[in-house]
Design a protein around this motif. Structure first.
Motif, PDB file in Angstrom:
ATOM      1  N   ALA A  89      31.262  32.621  -0.249  1.00 32.54           N
ATOM      2  CA  ALA A  89      32.296  32.848  -0.703  1.00 32.54           C
ATOM      3  C   ALA A  89      32.456  33.665  -2.016  1.00 32.54           C
ATOM      4  N   PRO A  90      33.677  33.936  -2.266  1.00 36.58           N
ATOM      5  CA  PRO A  90      34.809  34.952  -3.118  1.00 36.58           C
ATOM      6  C   PRO A  90      33.296  35.205  -4.545  1.00 36.58           C
ATOM      7  N   PRO A  91      33.535  36.178  -4.615  1.00 33.04           N
ATOM      8  CA  PRO A  91      33.222  36.290  -6.240  1.00 33.04           C
ATOM      9  C   PRO A  91      34.114  35.648  -7.067  1.00 33.04           C
ATOM     10  N   ARG A  92      35.146  35.223  -6.748  1.00 32.96           N
ATOM     11  CA  ARG A  92      35.990  34.145  -8.562  1.00 32.96           C
ATOM     12  C   ARG A  92      34.552  33.040  -8.084  1.00 32.96           C
ATOM     13  N   VAL A  93      34.704  32.271  -7.124  1.00 36.35           N
ATOM     14  CA  VAL A  93      34.552  31.522  -6.373  1.00 36.35           C
ATOM     15  C   VAL A  93      32.780  31.208  -6.989  1.00 36.35           C
ATOM     16  N   ARG A  94      31.880  32.160  -6.766  1.00 36.75           N
ATOM     17  CA  ARG A  94      30.807  32.475  -6.876  1.00 36.75           C
ATOM     18  C   ARG A  94      30.321  32.396  -8.127  1.00 36.75           C
ATOM     19  N   ASN A  95      31.413  32.939  -9.567  1.00 33.19           N
ATOM     20  CA  ASN A  95      30.884  32.736 -11.116  1.00 33.19           C
ATOM     21  C   ASN A  95      31.498  31.284 -11.170  1.00 33.19           C
ATOM     22  N   ARG A  96      32.240  30.676 -10.837  1.00 34.17           N
ATOM     23  CA  ARG A  96      32.607  29.384 -11.169  1.00 34.17           C
ATOM     24  C   ARG A  96      31.074  28.505 -11.010  1.00 34.17           C
ATOM     25  N   LEU A  97      31.113  28.704  -9.631  1.00 36.23           N
ATOM     26  CA  LEU A  97      29.946  27.978  -9.338  1.00 36.23           C
ATOM     27  C   LEU A  97      28.334  28.101 -10.117  1.00 36.23           C
ATOM     28  N   ARG A  98      28.321  29.540 -10.509  1.00 34.95           N
ATOM     29  CA  ARG A  98      27.042  29.697 -10.993  1.00 34.95           C
ATOM     30  C   ARG A  98      27.050  29.233 -12.500  1.00 34.95           C
ATOM     31  N   ARG A  99      28.409  29.210 -13.655  1.00 41.44           N
ATOM     32  CA  ARG A  99      28.775  28.950 -14.788  1.00 41.44           C
ATOM     33  C   ARG A  99      28.310  27.282 -14.020  1.00 41.44           C
ATOM     34  N   GLN A 100      28.794  26.808 -13.285  1.00 41.33           N
ATOM     35  CA  GLN A 100      28.722  25.010 -13.251  1.00 41.33           C
ATOM     36  C   GLN A 100      27.599  24.517 -12.612  1.00 41.33           C
ATOM     37  N   TYR A 101      26.792  25.065 -12.324  1.00 42.93           N
ATOM     38  CA  TYR A 101      25.185  24.505 -11.988  1.00 42.93           C
ATOM     39  C   TYR A 101      24.314  25.332 -12.271  1.00 42.93           C
ATOM     40  N   VAL A 102      24.554  26.337 -12.796  1.00 39.23           N
ATOM     41  CA  VAL A 102      23.174  26.970 -12.230  1.00 39.23           C
ATOM     42  C   VAL A 102      22.750  27.579 -13.866  1.00 39.23           C
ATOM     43  N   SER A 103      21.236  27.614 -14.541  1.00 36.57           N
ATOM     44  CA  SER A 103      20.851  28.267 -15.875  1.00 36.57           C
ATOM     45  C   SER A 103      19.581  28.630 -15.492  1.00 36.57           C
ATOM     46  N   PHE A 104      19.299  30.035 -16.303  1.00 34.96           N
ATOM     47  CA  PHE A 104      18.002  31.074 -15.826  1.00 34.96           C
ATOM     48  C   PHE A 104      17.277  31.055 -17.416  1.00 34.96           C
ATOM     49  N   VAL A 105      15.771  30.982 -16.883  1.00 37.34           N
ATOM     50  CA  VAL A 105      15.007  31.017 -18.030  1.00 37.34           C
ATOM     51  C   VAL A 105      13.467  32.372 -17.361  1.00 37.34           C
ATOM     52  N   PHE A 106      13.752  33.255 -17.893  1.00 37.75           N
ATOM     53  CA  PHE A 106      13.230  34.816 -17.700  1.00 37.75           C
ATOM     54  C   PHE A 106      12.294  34.899 -18.261  1.00 37.75           C
ATOM     55  N   GLN A 107      10.356  36.154 -17.729  1.00 37.89           N
ATOM     56  CA  GLN A 107       9.941  36.317 -17.768  1.00 37.89           C
ATOM     57  C   GLN A 107       9.605  36.833 -19.154  1.00 37.89           C
ATOM     58  N   ALA A 108      10.902  37.863 -19.191  1.00 41.35           N
ATOM     59  CA  ALA A 108      11.427  38.830 -20.189  1.00 41.35           C
ATOM     60  C   ALA A 108      11.594  38.306 -21.909  1.00 41.35           C
ATOM     61  N   PHE A 109      12.255  36.656 -21.242  1.00 37.14           N
ATOM     62  CA  PHE A 109      13.410  36.072 -22.412  1.00 37.14           C
ATOM     63  C   PHE A 109      14.920  36.691 -22.391  1.00 37.14           C
ATOM     64  N   HIS A 110      15.095  38.219 -22.714  1.00 40.14           N
ATOM     65  CA  HIS A 110      15.889  38.475 -22.573  1.00 40.14           C
ATOM     66  C   HIS A 110      16.932  38.086 -23.803  1.00 40.14           C
ATOM     67  N   LEU A 111      16.561  37.758 -24.061  1.00 40.70           N
ATOM     68  CA  LEU A 111      17.594  37.493 -25.524  1.00 40.70           C
ATOM     69  C   LEU A 111      17.718  38.564 -26.281  1.00 40.70           C
ATOM     70  N   ILE A 112      19.138  38.065 -26.695  1.00 43.59           N
ATOM     71  CA  ILE A 112      20.321  39.757 -27.667  1.00 43.59           C
ATOM     72  C   ILE A 112      19.725  40.343 -29.376  1.00 43.59           C
TER      73      ILE A 112
END
Length: 240
Positions: A89-112
């Motif tokens: 899908a185009p980048p705009r659609v992929r970004n929308r689907l990622r926000r709508q469907y996906v969350s991540f948890v990483f080994q390195a935490f990636h907190l700000i």
């Protein structure tokens, strides 16, 4: 729990169709000039399943997770989310689907580091368009769920590794995702905190949230409904 969807048959009658939340069809990923990270991977994952992804370092696990999470595109094949072709899908659609469907948890935490614990969780909500009172309510609820309500105003640097990973989980599930992707979430933790994090992941994703966990930890793998094993870019069901 599998998602149950109704479609019309050829005669107009309603039929039950078991549609996977995630489907990969002959997905390959090649990096120039000729490095093959994934080879014709096909799999179905249904809503509510928990799936461990195991394999040696460099086998293709992280590439698989990046493609499923729409952070990378397959060279060949299809990635379907709820039946929608997300892989190309185009980048705009992929970004929308990622926000709508996906969350991540990483080994390195990636907190700000310059944001408090609550602000870290609310930052992720803001990316999904959730702000104001609703953001504060969801963040506080998620922190309570992972046992860190009293740490809302703390800085990440003042937390233990186990606490930082619990913040990362709260951030990922504050707005419950359809698909929670975890990359070695216990890799930086001792055995006690590892068990706590595994329990939290399963408890916070109970229901229709689908959990995929890349892991080298046998306890984590055994806690999941299914296991996918990746070797030399080939994905197989089971322990390999």
């Amino acid at each position: 729990m599998h998602q149950d969807s109704r479609r019309r048959g050829n005669g107009g009658e309603e039929t039950n169709v078991d549609i996977p939340l995630l489907r990969l069809v002959n997905v390959s990923r090649t990096f120039p000039p000729s490095s093959v990270a994934l080879r014709h991977a096909s799999l179905d994952v249904h809503a509510g399943e928990s799936v461990a992804v195991t394999g040696a370092s460099g086998s293709g696990k992280s590439t698989l997770l990046a493609i499923i999470g729409l952070l990378d595109r397959p060279t060949d094949g299809m990635v379907l989310l709820d039946g929608m072709d997300a892989g190309h899908a185009p980048p705009r659609v992929r970004n929308r689907l990622r926000r709508q469907y996906v969350s991540f948890v990483f080994q390195a935490f990636h907190l700000i580091d310059h944001l408090t614990v609550e602000e870290n969780v609310r930052y992720a909500l803001a990316i999904k368009g959730i702000r104001g009172v609703q953001s504060r309510t969801l963040a506080q609820r998620a922190l309570a769920l992972v046992g860190l309500a009293d740490k809302a105003g703390a800085w990440p640097a003042d937390l233990s590794g186990g606490e930082r990973q619990r913040v990362a989980i709260a951030r990922a599930i504050a707005s419950p995702p359809r698909l929670l992707l975890c990359d070695e979430p216990t890799g930086n933790l001792d055995s006690v905190n590892s068990r706590l994090v595994v329990d939290l992941l399963h408890r916070t994703t109970a229901g229709d949230t689908t959990l995929l966990v890349v892991t080298h930890d046998e306890d984590v793998a055994r806690s999941c409904h299914r296991r996918l094993h990746v070797a030399d870019g080939t994905v197989r069901e089971g322990e390999g």
